[in-house]
Write a protein that holds these residues in place. Structure first.
Motif, PDB file in Angstrom:
ATOM      1  N   CYS A 387       7.255  17.705  25.152  1.00 22.99           N
ATOM      2  CA  CYS A 387       7.720  18.932  24.508  1.00 22.99           C
ATOM      3  C   CYS A 387       7.114  19.143  23.139  1.00 22.99           C
ATOM      4  O   CYS A 387       7.543  20.027  22.415  1.00 22.99           O
ATOM      5  N   SER A 388       6.142  18.324  22.743  1.00 23.42           N
ATOM      6  CA  SER A 388       5.696  18.492  21.370  1.00 23.42           C
ATOM      7  C   SER A 388       4.597  19.517  21.258  1.00 23.42           C
ATOM      8  O   SER A 388       4.378  20.048  20.179  1.00 23.42           O
ATOM      9  N   TRP A 389       3.911  19.817  22.373  1.00 24.26           N
ATOM     10  CA  TRP A 389       2.846  20.800  22.224  1.00 24.26           C
ATOM     11  C   TRP A 389       3.460  22.185  22.233  1.00 24.26           C
ATOM     12  O   TRP A 389       3.970  22.637  23.231  1.00 24.26           O
ATOM     13  N   ASP A 390       3.343  22.893  21.100  1.00 29.81           N
ATOM     14  CA  ASP A 390       3.899  24.235  20.999  1.00 29.81           C
ATOM     15  C   ASP A 390       2.876  25.225  21.559  1.00 29.81           C
ATOM     16  O   ASP A 390       1.827  25.438  20.964  1.00 29.81           O
ATOM     17  N   PHE A 391       3.207  25.825  22.709  1.00 32.82           N
ATOM     18  CA  PHE A 391       2.262  26.724  23.350  1.00 32.82           C
ATOM     19  C   PHE A 391       2.024  27.994  22.548  1.00 32.82           C
ATOM     20  O   PHE A 391       1.104  28.747  22.827  1.00 32.82           O
ATOM     21  N   LYS A 392       2.886  28.243  21.541  1.00 35.25           N
ATOM     22  CA  LYS A 392       2.707  29.474  20.775  1.00 35.25           C
ATOM     23  C   LYS A 392       1.578  29.365  19.766  1.00 35.25           C
ATOM     24  O   LYS A 392       1.100  30.365  19.264  1.00 35.25           O
ATOM     25  N   MET A 393       1.156  28.139  19.461  1.00 31.84           N
ATOM     26  CA  MET A 393       0.118  27.984  18.429  1.00 31.84           C
ATOM     27  C   MET A 393      -1.211  28.457  18.945  1.00 31.84           C
ATOM     28  O   MET A 393      -1.671  28.005  19.985  1.00 31.84           O
ATOM     29  N   THR A 394      -1.850  29.346  18.182  1.00 40.79           N
ATOM     30  CA  THR A 394      -3.105  29.894  18.682  1.00 40.79           C
ATOM     31  C   THR A 394      -4.269  29.729  17.714  1.00 40.79           C
ATOM     32  O   THR A 394      -5.405  29.902  18.094  1.00 40.79           O
ATOM     33  N   GLN A 395      -4.004  29.406  16.464  1.00 35.33           N
ATOM     34  CA  GLN A 395      -5.119  29.296  15.517  1.00 35.33           C
ATOM     35  C   GLN A 395      -5.783  27.944  15.644  1.00 35.33           C
ATOM     36  O   GLN A 395      -5.106  26.933  15.787  1.00 35.33           O
ATOM     37  N   LYS A 396      -7.121  27.944  15.523  1.00 35.78           N
ATOM     38  CA  LYS A 396      -7.856  26.709  15.732  1.00 35.78           C
ATOM     39  C   LYS A 396      -7.451  25.638  14.720  1.00 35.78           C
ATOM     40  O   LYS A 396      -7.275  24.476  15.052  1.00 35.78           O
ATOM     41  N   GLN A 397      -7.290  26.078  13.458  1.00 37.74           N
ATOM     42  CA  GLN A 397      -6.953  25.106  12.411  1.00 37.74           C
ATOM     43  C   GLN A 397      -5.601  24.463  12.663  1.00 37.74           C
ATOM     44  O   GLN A 397      -5.444  23.255  12.526  1.00 37.74           O
ATOM     45  N   SER A 398      -4.621  25.314  13.021  1.00 40.82           N
ATOM     46  CA  SER A 398      -3.286  24.764  13.266  1.00 40.82           C
ATOM     47  C   SER A 398      -3.312  23.823  14.450  1.00 40.82           C
ATOM     48  O   SER A 398      -2.624  22.812  14.462  1.00 40.82           O
ATOM     49  N   VAL A 399      -4.122  24.179  15.461  1.00 38.13           N
ATOM     50  CA  VAL A 399      -4.195  23.339  16.649  1.00 38.13           C
ATOM     51  C   VAL A 399      -4.743  21.971  16.275  1.00 38.13           C
ATOM     52  O   VAL A 399      -4.250  20.933  16.718  1.00 38.13           O
ATOM     53  N   GLU A 400      -5.765  21.986  15.427  1.00 40.48           N
ATOM     54  CA  GLU A 400      -6.331  20.690  15.041  1.00 40.48           C
ATOM     55  C   GLU A 400      -5.347  19.861  14.228  1.00 40.48           C
ATOM     56  O   GLU A 400      -5.227  18.653  14.428  1.00 40.48           O
ATOM     57  N   SER A 401      -4.631  20.538  13.312  1.00 42.17           N
ATOM     58  CA  SER A 401      -3.652  19.759  12.552  1.00 42.17           C
ATOM     59  C   SER A 401      -2.522  19.308  13.454  1.00 42.17           C
ATOM     60  O   SER A 401      -1.901  18.275  13.217  1.00 42.17           O
ATOM     61  N   ASN A 402      -2.278  20.065  14.523  1.00 45.65           N
ATOM     62  CA  ASN A 402      -1.265  19.657  15.493  1.00 45.65           C
ATOM     63  C   ASN A 402      -1.669  18.385  16.214  1.00 45.65           C
ATOM     64  O   ASN A 402      -0.843  17.493  16.440  1.00 45.65           O
ATOM     65  N   TYR A 403      -2.971  18.291  16.555  1.00 46.35           N
ATOM     66  CA  TYR A 403      -3.464  17.061  17.190  1.00 46.35           C
ATOM     67  C   TYR A 403      -3.145  15.866  16.303  1.00 46.35           C
ATOM     68  O   TYR A 403      -2.640  14.840  16.748  1.00 46.35           O
ATOM     69  N   GLU A 404      -3.473  16.055  15.030  1.00 46.61           N
ATOM     70  CA  GLU A 404      -3.270  14.963  14.077  1.00 46.61           C
ATOM     71  C   GLU A 404      -1.799  14.608  13.969  1.00 46.61           C
ATOM     72  O   GLU A 404      -1.425  13.428  13.996  1.00 46.61           O
ATOM     73  N   ASN A 405      -0.984  15.648  13.876  1.00 44.29           N
ATOM     74  CA  ASN A 405       0.466  15.471  13.771  1.00 44.29           C
ATOM     75  C   ASN A 405       1.014  14.657  14.928  1.00 44.29           C
ATOM     76  O   ASN A 405       1.742  13.690  14.755  1.00 44.29           O
ATOM     77  N   ILE A 406       0.628  15.073  16.131  1.00 44.64           N
ATOM     78  CA  ILE A 406       1.175  14.417  17.331  1.00 44.64           C
ATOM     79  C   ILE A 406       0.707  12.979  17.390  1.00 44.64           C
ATOM     80  O   ILE A 406       1.473  12.066  17.696  1.00 44.64           O
ATOM     81  N   SER A 407      -0.565  12.784  17.080  1.00 42.08           N
ATOM     82  CA  SER A 407      -1.092  11.419  17.121  1.00 42.08           C
ATOM     83  C   SER A 407      -0.342  10.536  16.141  1.00 42.08           C
ATOM     84  O   SER A 407       0.061   9.411  16.473  1.00 42.08           O
ATOM     85  N   THR A 408      -0.101  11.064  14.925  1.00 42.06           N
ATOM     86  CA  THR A 408       0.632  10.275  13.921  1.00 42.06           C
ATOM     87  C   THR A 408       2.036   9.964  14.396  1.00 42.06           C
ATOM     88  O   THR A 408       2.509   8.837  14.261  1.00 42.06           O
ATOM     89  N   ARG A 409       2.692  10.973  14.967  1.00 44.78           N
ATOM     90  CA  ARG A 409       4.067  10.750  15.398  1.00 44.78           C
ATOM     91  C   ARG A 409       4.152   9.740  16.524  1.00 44.78           C
ATOM     92  O   ARG A 409       5.056   8.919  16.568  1.00 44.78           O
ATOM     93  N   LEU A 410       3.179   9.801  17.451  1.00 45.07           N
ATOM     94  CA  LEU A 410       3.203   8.832  18.541  1.00 45.07           C
ATOM     95  C   LEU A 410       2.989   7.431  17.999  1.00 45.07           C
ATOM     96  O   LEU A 410       3.685   6.486  18.382  1.00 45.07           O
ATOM     97  N   LYS A 411       2.042   7.316  17.073  1.00 46.59           N
ATOM     98  CA  LYS A 411       1.788   5.992  16.504  1.00 46.59           C
ATOM     99  C   LYS A 411       3.011   5.500  15.747  1.00 46.59           C
ATOM    100  O   LYS A 411       3.381   4.329  15.841  1.00 46.59           O
TER     101      LYS A 411
END
Lengths: 806, 200
Positions: A387-411
């Motif tokens: 449930c962490s991937w927010d399908f509403k996010m559409t901007q490339k920059q936010s998507v990339e920071s989202n990758y980082e966010n999720i990776s950090t949270r999983l770690k």
């Protein structure tokens, strides 16, 4: 509750004879019992061929669950491969591929037939089915052969489904259709074909329609188009869908919830404003009292004194007259409808509070229902992954920071276990505790200090005010001096949260969520410490004893007005300096790559503070919601602009669903409850001023109601008198709270029972899984041995043929 | 503020008139009338993807399909790591084409009015990357790869995460997540409805 397998070998004529090929395709499996019986047949056949004693022992023990069976333990160990498809031979694989759990959604016909079954069940059993009758799986049942066959007739299934749907009621039919995982075109077709599912969207336009029906349908379409057009026009005046989409596209659901909360508060204020305008302002404005003329200077917008004092804005303007509506000069014979201003005033504000209470409690219960579930034992990991991937996010920059966010949270969540495992030493724990205690002492101390400071300052301000007026200092100067209290309040509101953030940075927390909750609690205590002394100052006697203040309600109203306006100015300044200038400093001077974050908690608490002030001041300033609405509209657009330009998505862990719950509960409990308590106290106990307002000659505002009820009673209507006594009786409150407690207890028991049922069902599922594994292993063994046996026989026959030939 | 309001009202007036004219023409051409403003909006978007191929007004009888690559250019889908599988799930003919009905279906499932178990059903199909009706270990590994993008987790971390998810979610112990397991898990996660949602 495992299905008890009947292993007794019945008379051969009861069971269809299975050839070797038939086993592979379950087309011949007509009934679950037959399947089990035939299976037992095959196993006993196998055991007769092989005569392995251990297998027989296992079979005898089967009626119980496989785990308790002692024979199971004695079975020779087999290579326990997990149910991986690679270790199966082709015959087993073919059977497995027809397993119900693997055929979900494979063909449209299967889905339709499954929903036919469900509709059938729904029609036959309206009441909730008993637990023992509930089908053990949500998968298509093996009873329905068609579900297993990929080539099953779609048209046939559709006809069956249609016939069932037509026997349901209209709303159930639409609900059933809504829940089906089918293509929209198929659903539309089904809807069209079932005549009782009246759907608004598709209107059949047939050539054979009579003239009347055709015009009727055209009219319906035209009306509908007008309605949609009106709705879309209405949307233009509401806060735009596109704005919200932009925000969610870049910042995600968390920041979006702030704006949704803002919209909700705006709607509340609009409701209050409408009520007040229709029932209080307009009647009084049409019968204006005599007031002295005043000039308009610009300072009134800030201080609320001067020109505004004797306008509809404040309590002091309203009179305690009773007028008659519908009494024109031309129509003397029209019935007189008395409009009692004091009663209207108190009832309008009282009922708007009551309705707001009901709406808030409803929103709160809905939000709680969404964010807390029964038996929620699932840790964060499943939620984080699915449930962490927010399908509403559409901007490339936010998507990339989202990758980082999720990776950090999983770690982080992986290392959490390591962190918890390594017990920090006692000295470190003591150190942490002492830092926490210090932090709390500092924040509580500052809260108490701010509260005391405001209390003393407000008292000294009153003294200064009366002295100034006695000494004859020019009015404008006196009024500007009154602005110092709101300034102090706003400065405290601005500065203290940053200090609390700093304190929070120094402390170490076990979970990042803790930091957010602690920061919210501290800010909340600060706001309470500001509002408490202020309320005390307004409701207290010092204000009424000051001789220079003729109309204390108007004075209190003006203070609240000043607080709101200065708060508004400070929010704008904070947005400009806190976000825009800070971003410039961060990027240009400090050369950091990150823009500042949007602090959701602080902004939401500011909104709640403003709304609390509005509710507190509703009695004294009927038009206050209008000011608040203008303030909110401007804040929406300014915050959005600043957000887009200056901020980045927040890094902290916020669960969006919990957020709305927390915001609404903060709005409901400290804020709205406090305002209601103050309102009740004002109405019941405080003496209104004797020279202004609609309650000028009474001992308390509630006396107006008592007098009115008595007057009605004199006219013969006993109903109001009894209902008034009924409402004033404290026994009613005991009864109501007793009833509520019983309701809560009942719900707690239901929840408890549901938890127990969930536990039992989980155990059952685990047992079924074990059964399945066991049966698949047996099937595989059987196929393997049969294959071996076939080979042996084949080679035997070949040998025979060979030996015959030679 | 007044300028903004006038602009918005003009825009909506224009859209309303367009819808009216559009529906009139549709009425004359064929039988079904587009249901509501959302469908009209979606048809505009569908038409905007390929103006030469897709007719201006909705025509039920025309069999227009657009290739998936064209649809994945939409700004709402382009940056989504799951958009390829999402489009595949909703394209009925399994040949990488999407008709307007599929398109409509997809956005209506992803809207916020869909009931929860319907969303769970389609989410399961999206996350089942090898389409075997189970979410197995390999599916989870692919999913973690897509979630973290360039910031990849190490191999042991991926294994650990997959192991923990199986431990938590696999109720019948077969080493994979079936649809029932997935639905049970996901309906207990309160964020699911708000994250599996696209605004149009």
């Amino acid at each position: 509750m495992a299905y008890s397998v009947d292993l007794h070998i019945d008379a051969a004529d009861a069971i269809p004879v299975f050839s070797d090929d038939d086993l592979a395709s379950p087309d011949s499996c007509f009934d679950e019992e037959l399947v089990h019986n035939s299976f037992a047949n095959l196993i006993s056949e196998q055991s007769a061929l092989e005569s392995e004693p251990s297998v027989m022992i296992e079979m005898e023990g089967l009626p119980g669950t496989g785990i308790e069976n002692v024979g199971y333990i004695r079975s020779p160990p087999r290579a326990q491969c997990k149910l991986n498809d690679d270790c199966y031979d082709p015959a087993t694989l073919k059977v497995l591929s027809f397993m119900p759990s693997r055929t979900i959604g494979r063909s449209r016909g299967a889905i339709i037939s499954e929903y036919y079954n469900r509709t059938l069940r729904l029609r036959r059993q309206r009441a909730r089915p008993a637990l023992k009758d509930m089908s053990r799986s949500m998968r298509p049942s093996i009873r329905d052969v068609a579900a297993l066959d990929e080539n099953c007739e779609e048209e046939l299934e559709k006809k069956k489904l249609l016939s069932e749907l037509q026997q349901l009621t209209g709303s159930e039919c639409t609900r059933m259709l809504r829940t089906m995982p089918l293509n929209l075109s198929v659903k539309r077709e089904l809807r069209r074909m079932t005549s009782n599912c009246k759907d608004h969207s598709s209107v059949p336009l047939d050539e054979n329609l009579s003239c009347w029906s055709h015009t009727k349908y055209t009219l319906i379409i035209a009306v509908r188009q007008c309605w949609y057009g009106f709705l879309s026009l209405l949307h233009a005046f509401h806060l735009r869908q596109i704005a919200l989409k932009q925000i969610s596209g870049r910042f995600g659901t968390g920041v979006l919830s702030y704006f949704i909360f803002l919209k909700m508060l705006l709607i509340f204020n609009a409701f209050h404003l409408l009520m007040n305008v229709f029932f209080i302002v307009i009647p009084q404005a049409t019968h204006p009292p005599k007031i002295p003329e005043r000039q308009f200077f610009g300072l009134e917008l800030l201080t609320g004194i001067g020109y505004f004092t004797d306008t509809v804005l404040y309590y002091g303007y309203y009179t305690n007259n009773t007028w008659s509506i519908l009494h024109g000069q031309y129509n003397k014979s029209a019935p007189k409808l008395p409009y009692n201003m004091p009663i209207a005033y108190i009832y309008t504000i009282g009922s708007s509070f009551f309705i707001t209470c009901i709406i808030l409690v409803h929103c709160l219960s809905k939000a709680f229902g969404e964010s807390y579930r029964v038996g929620n034992t699932y840790g964060n990991l499943v939620t984080k992954v699915f449930c962490s991937w927010d399908f509403k996010m559409t901007q490339k920059q936010s998507v990339e920071s989202n990758y980082e966010n999720i990776s950090t949270r999983l770690k982080e969540s992986l290392t959490e276990h390591k962190f918890r495992a390594t017990h920090s030493s006692i000295t470190q724990w003591m150190e942490n505790l002492s830092v926490h205690i210090l932090g709390w002492i500092l924040s509580l101390g500052s809260v108490v200090g701010c509260g005391a400071g405001i209390h003393y300052y407000s008292e000294s301000m009153l003294k200064d005010y009366s002295q100034d007026i006695q000494q004859g200092i020019p009015e404008k100067l006196v009024e500007s001096r009154l602005l110092t209290l709101p300034l102090i309040v706003s400065v405290i509101n601005l500065v203290m949260p940053y200090i609390y953030n700093l304190i929070g940075l120094l402390e170490k927390y076990d979970f990042p969520q803790q930091q957010i909750y602690v920061s919210i609690t501290r800010n909340l205590l600060l706001k309470l410490a500001i509002l408490g002394p202020l309320c005390f100052h307004w409701m207290g006697n010092k204000l009424k004893e000051t001789a220079e203040i003729l109309c204390w309600e108007t004075f209190v109203g003006q203070e609240i007005y000043r607080l709101l306006v200065v708060d508004f100015i400070f929010i704008i300044l904070d947005t400009v300096f806190g976000e825009y200038v800070w971003r410039v400093i961060c990027i240009k001077l400090l050369k950091r790559k990150r823009k500042p974050e949007f602090d959701i908690a602080r902004n939401v608490l500011d909104l709640i503070f403003g709304q609390t002030l509005t509710w507190l001041g509703l009695v004294f300033v009927p038009l206050l919601p209008a000011i608040q609405m203008i303030k909110f509209l401007v804040i929406f657009y300014i915050k959005k602009l600043s957000l887009m330009k200056n901020c980045q998505p927040p890094h902290k862990l916020w669960q969006a669903s919990h957020m709305m719950t927390i915001f609404i509960s903060l709005l409901c409990f400290p804020s709205f409850l406090g305002a209601t308590v103050v309102f009740s106290y004002t109405v019941w106990y405080i003496k209104p001023s004797s020279s202004c307002g609609p309650f000028r000659s009474l001992a308390a505002m509630s006396d107006s109601i008592t007098n009115w009820v008595q007057k009605l009673d004199e006219n013969g209507s006993k109903f109001f008198k009894y209902s008034w006594i009924f409402v004033r009786n404290p026994f009613i409150f005991f009864l109501a709270s007793g009833f509520l407690l019983i309701l809560i207890y009942f719900h707690c028991q239901v929840v408890d029972g549901q938890r127990k049922v969930i536990k039992l069902l989980n155990e059952q599922i685990a047992n079924e899984g074990e059964d399945k594994k066991f049966l698949i292993d047996k099937l595989q063994d059987f196929n393997r041995k049969k294959f071996k046996f076939q080979n042996k026989r084949l080679t035997q026959r070949e040998d025979e043929v060979y030996s015959d030939n030679y | 503020m007044a300028v903004f309001v006038t602009y918005c009202s003009l825009k909506y007036l224009a859209e309303y008139c367009l819808t009216k004219q559009y529906n009139n023409e549709a009425d004359m051409v064929q039988k079904t009338v587009p249901a509501n403003i959302t469908e009209v909006k979606l048809y505009h978007r569908y038409h905007a993807l390929a103006p030469e191929i897709v007719p201006r007004y909705f025509n039920d009888s025309a069999d227009i399909k657009l290739p998936l690559e064209l649809i994945s250019e939409m700004p709402e889908l382009k940056e989504n790591p799951f958009h390829q599988k999402l489009l595949q799930v909703f394209s009925e003919d399994k040949q990488d084409n999407m008709s307007f009905n599929d398109f409509l279906n997809m956005f209506s499932i992803l809207s916020d009015l869909t009931p929860q178990h319907l969303k769970a059903y389609y989410a399961f199909k999206v996350y089942d990357f090898n389409s075997d009706n189970f979410i197995c270990q390999s599916d989870l590994e692919v999913m973690l790869g897509k979630l973290t993008g360039d910031e990849e987790l190490s191999h042991e971390e991926v294994q650990l995460v997959c192991h923990k998810i199986m431990e938590e979610g696999d109720l019948d112990g077969d080493g994979k997540l079936s649809f029932a397991d997935f639905e049970y898990m996901i309906t207990r996660a309160p964020d699911f409805m708000s994250t599996f949602h696209i605004r149009i």
